[in-house]
Design a protein around this motif. Sequence first.
Motif, short mmCIF file in Angstrom:
data_model
loop_
_atom_site.label_atom_id
_atom_site.label_comp_id
_atom_site.label_asym_id
_atom_site.label_seq_id
_atom_site.Cartn_x
_atom_site.Cartn_y
_atom_site.Cartn_z
N LYS A 193 0.86 -1.18 0.00
CA LYS A 193 0.00 0.00 0.00
C LYS A 193 0.89 1.22 0.00
O LYS A 193 1.90 1.28 0.70
N ARG A 194 0.50 2.09 -0.77
CA ARG A 194 1.27 3.33 -0.84
C ARG A 194 0.87 4.24 0.32
O ARG A 194 -0.31 4.51 0.52
N GLU A 195 1.85 4.69 1.14
CA GLU A 195 1.56 5.55 2.27
C GLU A 195 1.50 7.00 1.80
O GLU A 195 2.36 7.47 1.06
N ILE A 196 0.49 7.65 2.24
CA ILE A 196 0.33 9.07 1.91
C ILE A 196 0.98 9.88 3.03
O ILE A 196 0.69 9.66 4.20
N GLU A 197 1.85 10.77 2.64
CA GLU A 197 2.51 11.59 3.64
C GLU A 197 1.53 12.63 4.15
O GLU A 197 0.91 13.36 3.38
N SER A 198 1.39 12.68 5.48
CA SER A 198 0.51 13.69 6.08
C SER A 198 1.37 14.85 6.58
O SER A 198 2.32 14.65 7.31
N GLU A 199 1.02 16.01 6.16
CA GLU A 199 1.81 17.19 6.49
C GLU A 199 0.87 18.37 6.67
O GLU A 199 -0.09 18.54 5.92
N ILE A 200 1.12 19.17 7.69
CA ILE A 200 0.34 20.39 7.92
C ILE A 200 1.15 21.54 7.36
O ILE A 200 2.30 21.78 7.77
N PHE A 201 0.53 22.24 6.47
CA PHE A 201 1.23 23.35 5.84
C PHE A 201 1.30 24.53 6.82
O PHE A 201 0.28 25.02 7.29
N THR A 202 2.50 24.95 7.18
CA THR A 202 2.69 26.03 8.16
C THR A 202 3.24 27.29 7.53
O THR A 202 3.73 28.18 8.22
#
Length: 157
Positions: free
Chosen positions: A8-17
């Motif tokens: 499964k391809r992991e989706i990178e979770s990132e909060i744009f700051t």
Amino acid sequence: MAILKGKKREIESEIFTGSMADISFLLIIYFMVTSVFSATRGLDFALPEDNNETPEIKQEDSVDVFVMPGGDIMLDGSQIPFAQISDRLLPYIAEKLEQNPKKPVILRTDPEATYGNMIYVFDILRTPVEDGGIKIETISIPTQREMQNLWSMLGVV
């Protein structure tokens, strides 16, 4: 149906700051503009008017109080012991001020006298006289320079 087996391809979770700096800057500006700036207040006093003509006050037109080193005072040339200051100072000044209520009281202090003795005499001078209801309007405490100028004019120094 075919089932795909694979990773499964992991989706990178990132909060744009990126805009957080902008938001904090705007908040700082908002609070600076809406807050009340209170200036610290010092002592309120009235400065004298610009007047080059200083009135000449003769010694007869003033009451001279001189605090000596032991605590005794000289009141217009007559010595009063420290124990009798509170009893004799105000009645004498009240008698002088009955003639002219605007007469200044000049409080001078010997350099060897204690500060406490000068403050004691000053506090007595600030209290109004109960009998006659007379209050001293002008208490003058000359500076060291004014005293030196006075002594040089009188030829004492």
